[in-house]
Design a protein around this motif. Structure first.
Motif, PDB file in Angstrom:
ATOM      1  N   VAL A  72     -53.170  73.019   7.860  1.00 57.76           N
ATOM      2  CA  VAL A  72     -51.921  73.701   8.191  1.00 57.76           C
ATOM      3  C   VAL A  72     -51.693  74.790   7.154  1.00 57.76           C
ATOM      4  O   VAL A  72     -51.594  74.506   5.957  1.00 57.76           O
ATOM      5  CB  VAL A  72     -50.736  72.713   8.208  1.00 57.76           C
ATOM      6  N   GLY A  73     -51.611  76.036   7.605  1.00 58.45           N
ATOM      7  CA  GLY A  73     -51.400  77.148   6.691  1.00 58.45           C
ATOM      8  C   GLY A  73     -49.994  77.138   6.110  1.00 58.45           C
ATOM      9  O   GLY A  73     -49.050  76.677   6.755  1.00 58.45           O
ATOM     10  N   SER A  74     -49.830  77.665   4.900  1.00 58.06           N
ATOM     11  CA  SER A  74     -48.535  77.632   4.228  1.00 58.06           C
ATOM     12  C   SER A  74     -47.875  79.001   4.099  1.00 58.06           C
ATOM     13  O   SER A  74     -46.929  79.167   3.335  1.00 58.06           O
ATOM     14  CB  SER A  74     -48.685  77.000   2.834  1.00 58.06           C
ATOM     15  N   ASP A  75     -48.355  79.981   4.857  1.00 58.18           N
ATOM     16  CA  ASP A  75     -47.725  81.298   4.884  1.00 58.18           C
ATOM     17  C   ASP A  75     -46.618  81.265   5.935  1.00 58.18           C
ATOM     18  O   ASP A  75     -46.900  81.096   7.127  1.00 58.18           O
ATOM     19  CB  ASP A  75     -48.762  82.373   5.235  1.00 58.18           C
ATOM     20  N   PRO A  76     -45.346  81.421   5.548  1.00 56.32           N
ATOM     21  CA  PRO A  76     -44.260  81.317   6.537  1.00 56.32           C
ATOM     22  C   PRO A  76     -44.290  82.414   7.585  1.00 56.32           C
ATOM     23  O   PRO A  76     -43.738  82.247   8.682  1.00 56.32           O
ATOM     24  CB  PRO A  76     -42.996  81.405   5.673  1.00 56.32           C
ATOM     25  N   ASP A  77     -44.913  83.540   7.268  1.00 52.19           N
ATOM     26  CA  ASP A  77     -44.976  84.635   8.220  1.00 52.19           C
ATOM     27  C   ASP A  77     -46.078  84.437   9.265  1.00 52.19           C
ATOM     28  O   ASP A  77     -45.983  84.952  10.377  1.00 52.19           O
ATOM     29  CB  ASP A  77     -45.217  85.961   7.493  1.00 52.19           C
ATOM     30  N   VAL A  78     -47.117  83.681   8.889  1.00 52.80           N
ATOM     31  CA  VAL A  78     -48.239  83.441   9.810  1.00 52.80           C
ATOM     32  C   VAL A  78     -48.649  81.969   9.720  1.00 52.80           C
ATOM     33  O   VAL A  78     -49.722  81.633   9.204  1.00 52.80           O
ATOM     34  CB  VAL A  78     -49.446  84.343   9.493  1.00 52.80           C
ATOM     35  N   PRO A  79     -47.805  81.052  10.204  1.00 48.98           N
ATOM     36  CA  PRO A  79     -48.163  79.630  10.133  1.00 48.98           C
ATOM     37  C   PRO A  79     -49.323  79.314  11.068  1.00 48.98           C
ATOM     38  O   PRO A  79     -49.363  79.796  12.200  1.00 48.98           O
ATOM     39  CB  PRO A  79     -46.878  78.919  10.572  1.00 48.98           C
ATOM     40  N   THR A  80     -50.268  78.537  10.587  1.00 55.34           N
ATOM     41  CA  THR A  80     -51.434  78.174  11.392  1.00 55.34           C
ATOM     42  C   THR A  80     -51.625  76.666  11.396  1.00 55.34           C
ATOM     43  O   THR A  80     -51.258  75.982  10.436  1.00 55.34           O
ATOM     44  CB  THR A  80     -52.712  78.829  10.851  1.00 55.34           C
ATOM     45  N   VAL A  81     -52.194  76.158  12.484  1.00 61.25           N
ATOM     46  CA  VAL A  81     -52.519  74.734  12.594  1.00 61.25           C
ATOM     47  C   VAL A  81     -53.906  74.631  13.200  1.00 61.25           C
ATOM     48  O   VAL A  81     -54.151  75.118  14.307  1.00 61.25           O
ATOM     49  CB  VAL A  81     -51.510  73.987  13.496  1.00 61.25           C
ATOM     50  N   ARG A  82     -54.812  73.991  12.476  1.00 58.49           N
ATOM     51  CA  ARG A  82     -56.181  73.842  12.970  1.00 58.49           C
ATOM     52  C   ARG A  82     -56.593  72.382  12.942  1.00 58.49           C
ATOM     53  O   ARG A  82     -56.274  71.649  12.016  1.00 58.49           O
ATOM     54  CB  ARG A  82     -57.151  74.669  12.113  1.00 58.49           C
ATOM     55  N   LEU A  83     -57.304  71.989  13.989  1.00 58.04           N
ATOM     56  CA  LEU A  83     -57.861  70.647  14.108  1.00 58.04           C
ATOM     57  C   LEU A  83     -59.369  70.783  14.177  1.00 58.04           C
ATOM     58  O   LEU A  83     -59.890  71.397  15.126  1.00 58.04           O
ATOM     59  CB  LEU A  83     -57.328  69.940  15.350  1.00 58.04           C
ATOM     60  N   ASP A  84     -60.060  70.269  13.173  1.00 56.28           N
ATOM     61  CA  ASP A  84     -61.515  70.394  13.105  1.00 56.28           C
ATOM     62  C   ASP A  84     -61.949  71.851  13.290  1.00 56.28           C
ATOM     63  O   ASP A  84     -62.915  72.158  13.993  1.00 56.28           O
ATOM     64  CB  ASP A  84     -62.184  69.492  14.147  1.00 56.28           C
ATOM     65  N   GLY A  85     -61.194  72.753  12.689  1.00 61.49           N
ATOM     66  CA  GLY A  85     -61.520  74.174  12.715  1.00 61.49           C
ATOM     67  C   GLY A  85     -60.991  74.947  13.905  1.00 61.49           C
ATOM     68  O   GLY A  85     -61.090  76.170  13.948  1.00 61.49           O
ATOM     69  N   GLU A  86     -60.399  74.267  14.890  1.00 60.87           N
ATOM     70  CA  GLU A  86     -59.906  74.919  16.100  1.00 60.87           C
ATOM     71  C   GLU A  86     -58.402  75.160  16.014  1.00 60.87           C
ATOM     72  O   GLU A  86     -57.637  74.285  15.603  1.00 60.87           O
ATOM     73  CB  GLU A  86     -60.204  74.038  17.317  1.00 60.87           C
ATOM     74  N   ASP A  87     -57.967  76.331  16.420  1.00 57.12           N
ATOM     75  CA  ASP A  87     -56.544  76.662  16.449  1.00 57.12           C
ATOM     76  C   ASP A  87     -55.866  75.846  17.556  1.00 57.12           C
ATOM     77  O   ASP A  87     -56.184  76.006  18.738  1.00 57.12           O
ATOM     78  CB  ASP A  87     -56.373  78.157  16.718  1.00 57.12           C
ATOM     79  N   VAL A  88     -54.937  74.979  17.158  1.00 57.89           N
ATOM     80  CA  VAL A  88     -54.262  74.121  18.139  1.00 57.89           C
ATOM     81  C   VAL A  88     -52.747  74.275  18.063  1.00 57.89           C
ATOM     82  O   VAL A  88     -52.002  73.397  18.510  1.00 57.89           O
ATOM     83  CB  VAL A  88     -54.657  72.638  17.943  1.00 57.89           C
ATOM     84  N   ALA A  89     -52.287  75.390  17.494  1.00 62.37           N
ATOM     85  CA  ALA A  89     -50.854  75.586  17.271  1.00 62.37           C
ATOM     86  C   ALA A  89     -50.032  75.458  18.553  1.00 62.37           C
ATOM     87  O   ALA A  89     -48.918  74.917  18.537  1.00 62.37           O
ATOM     88  CB  ALA A  89     -50.605  76.943  16.619  1.00 62.37           C
ATOM     89  N   ASP A  90     -50.565  75.955  19.656  1.00 58.19           N
ATOM     90  CA  ASP A  90     -49.845  75.859  20.923  1.00 58.19           C
ATOM     91  C   ASP A  90     -50.003  74.493  21.570  1.00 58.19           C
ATOM     92  O   ASP A  90     -49.031  73.911  22.077  1.00 58.19           O
ATOM     93  CB  ASP A  90     -50.329  76.939  21.891  1.00 58.19           C
ATOM     94  N   GLU A  91     -51.217  73.967  21.541  1.00 55.93           N
ATOM     95  CA  GLU A  91     -51.489  72.707  22.240  1.00 55.93           C
ATOM     96  C   GLU A  91     -50.695  71.537  21.663  1.00 55.93           C
ATOM     97  O   GLU A  91     -50.292  70.630  22.403  1.00 55.93           O
ATOM     98  CB  GLU A  91     -52.987  72.394  22.201  1.00 55.93           C
TER      99      GLU A  91
END
Length: 238
Positions: A72-91
């Motif tokens: 989970v990225g810690s930049d408040p302007d561009v938060p990211t969530v990855r599961l095993d390297g895959e972007d899953v922020a929406d899912e």
């Protein structure tokens, strides 16, 4: 006057629909701080369990959730969530994960694994000379009990359900307000009743009811609390 910067940790707890994520990101961005969404971590671990076809409440879910590589990225302007390297922020915001996350996060072994990761993220931010705003359901009580400011956000069930329903509709997810209200109350019951790190305010937390406040109103209240605690450097929070 220099830019305002957060010093230390702000712990934001509370149930869904209180505006935690929005105001936590806003506060972190306003004060040049890092941001950590711990709920996204549990959601990503839950997604791993669902993808593996395991029952979220069963013991067999534990090794899957623990083995999941959650970033989970810690930049408040561009938060990211990855599961095993895959972007899953929406899912992870879909109904399947939302319905199962309380069961997965109730497993003590899963909580130990992710709390350790959360504390490392906090320590890394502080070591870099940065403040951090951390949101979740056990931040003030378990993850960062020494945080100099702990805030517990609340709102009425109806307001929280309405907010979540609006959020779902904006994201293209279908549903109805009555079902959302039932789901909100169900999750409150599960999160408050679990044995491991139940949802509750820390003894020294400031309780802030957001029912009648918009985002700017909540953010203003938080900025006042940060300033009162002397957690701002390089300027005055306003």
């Amino acid at each position: 006057m220099g830019a305002e910067r957060l010093r230390g940790v702000v712990a934001l707890d509370g149930p869904s629909g209180t505006g935690k994520s929005t105001v936590a990101r806003g506060l972190a961005a306003r004060l040049g701080a890092r941001y950590l969404d711990t709920g996204a971590m549990y959601r990503a671990a839950t997604l791993a369990v669902l993808r593996a076809g395991e029952d979220p409440a069963a013991p067999s879910a534990i090794p899957v959730a623990v083995a999941a590589v959650v970033e989970v990225g810690s930049d408040p302007d561009v938060p990211t969530v990855r599961l095993d390297g895959e972007d899953v922020a929406d899912e992870i915001r879909g109904e399947a994960v939302t319905s199962a996350v309380s069961a997965v996060s109730a497993h003590p072994t899963v909580r130990v694994r992710l709390v350790d990761q959360q504390r490392r993220t906090i320590a890394d931010a502080l070591a870099a000379g940065l403040g951090i705003v951390v949101e979740g359901r056990d931040i003030g009580t378990v993850v960062a009990p020494d945080a100099p400011l702990k805030v517990y956000l609340t709102a009425s069930d109806e307001v929280r359900a309405s907010r979540r329903d609006s959020e779902d509709r904006r994201a293209g997810r279908t549903g109805d307000l009555a079902s959302t209200l039932v789901a909100v109350r169900r999750r409150d019951s599960l999160d408050s009743g679990r044995a491991a790190s139940p949802l509750r305010p820390a003894d020294d937390a400031v309780t802030l009811d957001t029912s009648e406040l918009d985002v700017d109103g909540v953010l203003s209240a938080l900025l006042e609390l940060v300033a009162e605690r002397g957690l701002v450097s390089g300027g005055t929070a306003r």
